[in-house]
Write a protein that holds these residues in place. Structure first.
Motif, short mmCIF file in Angstrom:
data_model
loop_
_atom_site.label_atom_id
_atom_site.label_comp_id
_atom_site.label_asym_id
_atom_site.label_seq_id
_atom_site.Cartn_x
_atom_site.Cartn_y
_atom_site.Cartn_z
N MET A 1 25.02 -51.46 9.99
CA MET A 1 25.87 -50.53 9.23
C MET A 1 25.68 -50.73 7.72
SD MET A 1 27.60 -48.52 11.15
CE MET A 1 26.14 -48.38 12.10
N ALA A 2 25.59 -52.00 7.30
CA ALA A 2 25.43 -52.30 5.87
C ALA A 2 24.12 -51.71 5.35
CB ALA A 2 25.48 -53.80 5.64
N ARG A 3 23.09 -51.80 6.18
CA ARG A 3 21.79 -51.26 5.76
C ARG A 3 21.85 -49.74 5.69
NH1 ARG A 3 16.47 -53.46 8.58
NH2 ARG A 3 17.55 -52.64 10.38
N GLN A 4 22.50 -49.16 6.71
CA GLN A 4 22.62 -47.69 6.74
C GLN A 4 23.37 -47.15 5.52
OE1 GLN A 4 23.81 -46.28 10.63
NE2 GLN A 4 24.57 -44.37 9.77
N TYR A 5 24.44 -47.90 5.10
CA TYR A 5 25.26 -47.40 3.99
C TYR A 5 24.86 -48.01 2.64
CZ TYR A 5 27.94 -44.97 7.47
OH TYR A 5 28.30 -44.12 8.48
N GLY A 6 23.69 -48.66 2.60
CA GLY A 6 23.16 -49.13 1.32
C GLY A 6 23.82 -50.39 0.77
N ARG A 7 24.55 -51.14 1.62
CA ARG A 7 25.17 -52.37 1.11
C ARG A 7 24.23 -53.58 1.28
NH1 ARG A 7 29.61 -49.96 3.71
NH2 ARG A 7 29.28 -51.26 5.55
N ALA A 8 23.14 -53.40 2.02
CA ALA A 8 22.13 -54.47 2.14
C ALA A 8 20.78 -53.80 2.35
CB ALA A 8 22.46 -55.38 3.32
N SER A 9 19.80 -54.23 1.56
CA SER A 9 18.48 -53.59 1.65
C SER A 9 17.68 -54.13 2.84
CB SER A 9 17.71 -53.81 0.35
OG SER A 9 17.67 -55.20 0.10
N GLY A 10 17.98 -55.36 3.24
CA GLY A 10 17.25 -55.98 4.36
C GLY A 10 17.92 -57.28 4.74
N GLU A 11 17.28 -58.00 5.69
CA GLU A 11 17.92 -59.21 6.22
C GLU A 11 18.11 -60.28 5.13
OE1 GLU A 11 16.24 -60.90 9.86
OE2 GLU A 11 17.50 -62.67 9.55
N ASN A 12 17.16 -60.40 4.21
CA ASN A 12 17.30 -61.42 3.17
C ASN A 12 18.56 -61.22 2.35
OD1 ASN A 12 15.04 -62.67 3.99
ND2 ASN A 12 13.71 -61.88 2.35
N GLU A 13 18.79 -59.97 1.96
CA GLU A 13 20.00 -59.70 1.16
C GLU A 13 21.25 -59.91 2.01
OE1 GLU A 13 20.17 -55.88 -0.82
OE2 GLU A 13 22.15 -56.37 -1.66
N TRP A 14 21.21 -59.45 3.27
CA TRP A 14 22.37 -59.61 4.16
C TRP A 14 22.76 -61.08 4.32
CZ3 TRP A 14 26.34 -57.24 6.19
CH2 TRP A 14 26.97 -57.77 7.32
N ARG A 15 21.74 -61.95 4.36
CA ARG A 15 22.01 -63.36 4.62
C ARG A 15 22.41 -64.13 3.35
NH1 ARG A 15 18.13 -66.13 8.90
NH2 ARG A 15 19.71 -67.73 8.55
N GLN A 16 22.52 -63.42 2.22
CA GLN A 16 23.05 -64.02 0.99
C GLN A 16 24.45 -63.46 0.78
OE1 GLN A 16 22.06 -66.35 -1.22
NE2 GLN A 16 20.46 -66.75 0.30
N PRO A 17 25.49 -64.11 1.34
CA PRO A 17 26.82 -63.51 1.30
C PRO A 17 27.39 -63.41 -0.12
CG PRO A 17 26.91 -65.79 2.08
CD PRO A 17 25.47 -65.43 1.98
N LYS A 18 28.21 -62.38 -0.31
CA LYS A 18 28.89 -62.20 -1.60
C LYS A 18 30.39 -62.24 -1.33
CE LYS A 18 25.27 -59.09 -3.37
NZ LYS A 18 24.49 -58.67 -2.20
N LEU A 19 31.07 -63.12 -2.03
CA LEU A 19 32.51 -63.30 -1.84
C LEU A 19 33.29 -62.22 -2.60
CD1 LEU A 19 34.43 -65.45 -0.53
CD2 LEU A 19 34.41 -66.62 -2.73
N VAL A 20 34.34 -61.71 -2.00
CA VAL A 20 35.20 -60.73 -2.70
C VAL A 20 36.12 -61.53 -3.63
CG1 VAL A 20 36.96 -58.94 -2.45
CG2 VAL A 20 35.06 -59.07 -0.81
N ALA A 21 35.80 -61.50 -4.92
CA ALA A 21 36.47 -62.39 -5.88
C ALA A 21 37.95 -62.05 -6.05
CB ALA A 21 35.76 -62.30 -7.23
N ASN A 22 38.32 -60.77 -5.86
CA ASN A 22 39.73 -60.38 -6.07
C ASN A 22 40.51 -60.29 -4.75
OD1 ASN A 22 38.28 -58.13 -5.23
ND2 ASN A 22 39.53 -56.67 -6.42
N ALA A 23 40.06 -61.03 -3.72
CA ALA A 23 40.71 -60.93 -2.41
C ALA A 23 42.20 -61.32 -2.47
CB ALA A 23 39.98 -61.79 -1.40
N ILE A 24 42.52 -62.41 -3.17
CA ILE A 24 43.92 -62.89 -3.20
C ILE A 24 44.80 -61.90 -3.97
CG2 ILE A 24 45.43 -64.76 -4.01
CD1 ILE A 24 43.76 -65.56 -1.55
N GLU A 25 44.24 -61.40 -5.05
CA GLU A 25 44.96 -60.40 -5.86
C GLU A 25 45.27 -59.16 -5.00
OE1 GLU A 25 43.25 -57.85 -9.43
OE2 GLU A 25 42.63 -59.97 -9.48
N LEU A 26 44.29 -58.71 -4.24
CA LEU A 26 44.50 -57.53 -3.38
C LEU A 26 45.54 -57.83 -2.30
CD1 LEU A 26 40.79 -56.36 -2.92
CD2 LEU A 26 42.60 -55.14 -4.15
N LEU A 27 45.48 -59.02 -1.74
CA LEU A 27 46.46 -59.39 -0.71
C LEU A 27 47.88 -59.35 -1.27
CD1 LEU A 27 45.13 -62.47 1.29
CD2 LEU A 27 45.46 -60.15 2.11
#
Ligand code: SF4
Length: 253
Positions: free
Chosen positions: A39-65
């Motif tokens: 799904m991430a690849r289909q919607y442009g959030r990951a170009s391939g497996e290498n990018e997918w396997r480098q996780p990005k943390l949602v920095a404002n998660a606590i603020e949103l909660l």
């Protein structure tokens, strides 16, 4: 590690329950294949497996909660609390193996949700921390692991970045031994042309859980090639039912 920000965090999934994903990507790199990666690849959030396997943390998660939890709590007040159980995670892994920053954020999120009187359901291919037995966390949280084999060679082939199976099971057992509700997902279970393994031994390794979910391997051309696939899974489903009934485990097939 890399971070991103989001506009919202908690949502009701198409499966009918609330969930959140405070990370984009997953280093476990499962090759069933991983639906979230597709799904991430289909919607442009990951170009391939290498990018997918480098996780990005949602920095404002606590603020949103902090913004979203009061609204959800207000809704839950006039309903059954169970309907507002929040699942972590659908498109990443909350206890991603080898990523202490993600694990620490997950602990903060669980604590925050529980402090608002809401409860969680946590599913991982990582190692559940012993600290989850502490007072900061609700005794009503549910904790689960995905585990489809006991063979480390298989794990390295199909779940290369995830925790060793024995470590997942030992950590889950610790939570069970301390009175918390635990469950296991045996899914997607491989057909014998992918790996020949002792199914009874796998069940036995998880005989302490409160509930067990079993399902076949649906998205793989490899599994589809197995000629007796239907009969094979029907036989295993019967074994799961019998095992669950003998061990007083809730069975979901
Ligand atoms: S743990 Fe889940 S999200 Fe991560 S790669 Fe595996 S299937 Fe995908």
């Amino acid at each position: 590690m890399e971070t991103i920000t989001r506009k919202s965090l908690i949502y009701k999934s198409g499966l009918g329950f609330y969930c959140l994903n405070h990370v984009q990507g997953c280093s476990h790199g499962c090759r069933y294949p991983c639906y979230a990666f597709s799904m991430a690849r289909q919607y442009g959030r990951a170009s391939g497996e290498n990018e997918w396997r480098q996780p990005k943390l949602v920095a404002n998660a606590i603020e949103l909660l902090n913004k979203e939890l009061p609204r959800l709590r207000a809704k839950a007040a006039s309903s059954r609390l169970e309907e507002f159980r929040i699942h972590l995670c659908l498109t990443t892994d909350p206890f991603m193996y080898g990523w202490p920053e993600i694990q620490a954020m997950t602990m903060r999120i669980l604590e925050q949700i529980n402090a608002f009187g809401l409860v969680c359901d946590v599913l991982t291919k990582g190692v559940l921390p012993h600290e989850l037995t502490g007072h900061a966390f609700s005794r009503e949280n549910h904790y689960g692991i995905s585990c489809i084999s006991l063979d480390e060679g298989f794990r390295q082939r199909f779940e290369p970045g995830a925790a060793p199976y024995a470590d997942r099971i030992t950590a889950l057992r610790y939570l069970h031994d301390h009175g918390l509700r635990t469950y296991a997902h045996i899914e997607p279970y491989p057909t014998p042309n992918i790996i020949q393994q002792d199914f009874e031994a796998l069940l036995k390794a998880m005989d302490f859980v409160d509930s067990l979910y079993f399902s076949g391997w649906n998205y793989s051309p490899l599994a589809a090639k197995y000629p007796d696939r239907k009969e094979f899974y029907a036989g295993l489903e019967q074994k799961v039912r019998t095992f669950c009934s003998a061990n007083k485990i809730d069975c979901e097939i």
